[in-house]
Write a protein that holds these residues in place. Structure first.
Motif, PDB file in Angstrom:
ATOM      1  N   ILE A  85      -3.761  -0.359 -12.627  1.00  0.00           N
ATOM      2  CA  ILE A  85      -2.797   0.621 -12.141  1.00  0.00           C
ATOM      3  C   ILE A  85      -2.590   0.530 -10.624  1.00  0.00           C
ATOM      4  N   PHE A  86      -3.650   0.239  -9.874  1.00  0.00           N
ATOM      5  CA  PHE A  86      -3.557   0.214  -8.418  1.00  0.00           C
ATOM      6  C   PHE A  86      -2.496  -0.743  -7.884  1.00  0.00           C
ATOM      7  N   PRO A  87      -2.421  -2.010  -8.354  1.00  0.00           N
ATOM      8  CA  PRO A  87      -1.390  -2.903  -7.797  1.00  0.00           C
ATOM      9  C   PRO A  87       0.032  -2.412  -8.049  1.00  0.00           C
ATOM     10  N   ILE A  88       0.250  -1.745  -9.168  1.00  0.00           N
ATOM     11  CA  ILE A  88       1.588  -1.242  -9.471  1.00  0.00           C
ATOM     12  C   ILE A  88       1.989  -0.185  -8.449  1.00  0.00           C
ATOM     13  N   CYS A  94       4.460   0.526  -1.056  1.00  0.00           N
ATOM     14  CA  CYS A  94       4.569  -0.339   0.130  1.00  0.00           C
ATOM     15  C   CYS A  94       5.202  -1.660  -0.286  1.00  0.00           C
ATOM     16  N   GLU A  95       6.483  -1.806  -0.019  1.00  0.00           N
ATOM     17  CA  GLU A  95       7.183  -3.016  -0.442  1.00  0.00           C
ATOM     18  C   GLU A  95       6.678  -4.264   0.265  1.00  0.00           C
ATOM     19  N   SER A  96       6.134  -4.114   1.434  1.00  0.00           N
ATOM     20  CA  SER A  96       5.691  -5.292   2.188  1.00  0.00           C
ATOM     21  C   SER A  96       4.443  -5.921   1.572  1.00  0.00           C
ATOM     22  N   ILE A  97       3.731  -5.194   0.711  1.00  0.00           N
ATOM     23  CA  ILE A  97       2.496  -5.729   0.131  1.00  0.00           C
ATOM     24  C   ILE A  97       2.773  -6.920  -0.771  1.00  0.00           C
ATOM     25  N   TYR A  98       3.764  -6.810  -1.645  1.00  0.00           N
ATOM     26  CA  TYR A  98       3.978  -7.900  -2.577  1.00  0.00           C
ATOM     27  C   TYR A  98       4.824  -9.029  -2.001  1.00  0.00           C
ATOM     28  N   LYS A  99       5.166  -8.939  -0.723  1.00  0.00           N
ATOM     29  CA  LYS A  99       5.917 -10.015  -0.074  1.00  0.00           C
ATOM     30  C   LYS A  99       5.051 -10.873   0.844  1.00  0.00           C
ATOM     31  N   ARG A 100       3.823 -10.443   1.138  1.00  0.00           N
ATOM     32  CA  ARG A 100       2.933 -11.218   2.003  1.00  0.00           C
ATOM     33  C   ARG A 100       2.070 -12.140   1.156  1.00  0.00           C
ATOM     34  N   PHE A 101       1.766 -13.310   1.715  1.00  0.00           N
ATOM     35  CA  PHE A 101       1.140 -14.379   0.933  1.00  0.00           C
ATOM     36  C   PHE A 101      -0.219 -14.059   0.327  1.00  0.00           C
ATOM     37  N   PRO A 102      -1.263 -13.804   1.055  1.00  0.00           N
ATOM     38  CA  PRO A 102      -2.535 -13.696   0.328  1.00  0.00           C
ATOM     39  C   PRO A 102      -2.640 -12.404  -0.474  1.00  0.00           C
ATOM     40  N   VAL A 103      -1.968 -11.364  -0.024  1.00  0.00           N
ATOM     41  CA  VAL A 103      -2.108 -10.063  -0.678  1.00  0.00           C
ATOM     42  C   VAL A 103      -1.424 -10.065  -2.041  1.00  0.00           C
ATOM     43  N   ASN A 104      -0.274 -10.739  -2.165  1.00  0.00           N
ATOM     44  CA  ASN A 104       0.430 -10.718  -3.442  1.00  0.00           C
ATOM     45  C   ASN A 104      -0.357 -11.436  -4.542  1.00  0.00           C
TER      46      ASN A 104
END
Length: 142
Positions: A85-88, A94-104
């Motif tokens: 549930i947390f990643p969703i 925070c839209e920037s989370i799934y656009k950055r390389f290691p975090v996504n």
């Protein structure tokens, strides 16, 4: 009916469309970038399916029913629900989370492993025949 005319695709050049008024619409990606993006998407989907299938097979082959009902198994269930549930919610807020390389990729890993554990926990209560029929119908559908 669309009033656009497709222009033939040339490798490495952007796909363009022309309207009947001779206005050209330029896309964001070239054909090569699109192919790379599609390849990454398929790799991510296959990784998720591999995690899911692997944990389900481990559950059925090694008969992990006794592990799932122990305190450690239930604790991992709670942790995996959180990881599912947390990643969703993190990506929604925070839209920037799934656009950055290691975090996504970390978010994808958390979601895949968490969901796989939850599904394998639920599979423990189903018969193998039911799973085979469900996987066969899913294969035919895809």
């Amino acid at each position: 009916m669309s009033n656009t005319v497709a222009i033939p695709i040339v490798e490495g050049e952007p796909y363009t469309e022309m309207s009947l008024n001779n206005e050209v619409f330029q896309p964001v990606m070239t054909i090569k970038e699109r192919k790379t993006f599609i390849t990454k998407v398929y790799i991510c989907v296959e990784f998720q399916l591999f995690c899911l299938f692997g944990l389900i097979m481990l559950t059925k082959i090694y008969n992990l029913q006794h592990f799932y009902i122990t305190d450690i198994g239930r604790g991992l269930l709670g942790l995996s629900i959180f990881f599912s549930i947390f990643p969703i919610f993190a990506c929604i807020c925070c839209e920037s989370i799934y656009k950055r390389f290691p975090v996504n990729y970390l978010m994808l890993l958390m979601f895949s492993l968490g969901t796989s554990y939850v599904v394998s926990y639920a599979v423990m209560y189903n018969k193998s025949d039911t799973l085979m029929v469900a996987s066969g119908l899913t294969t035919l559908d895809v």
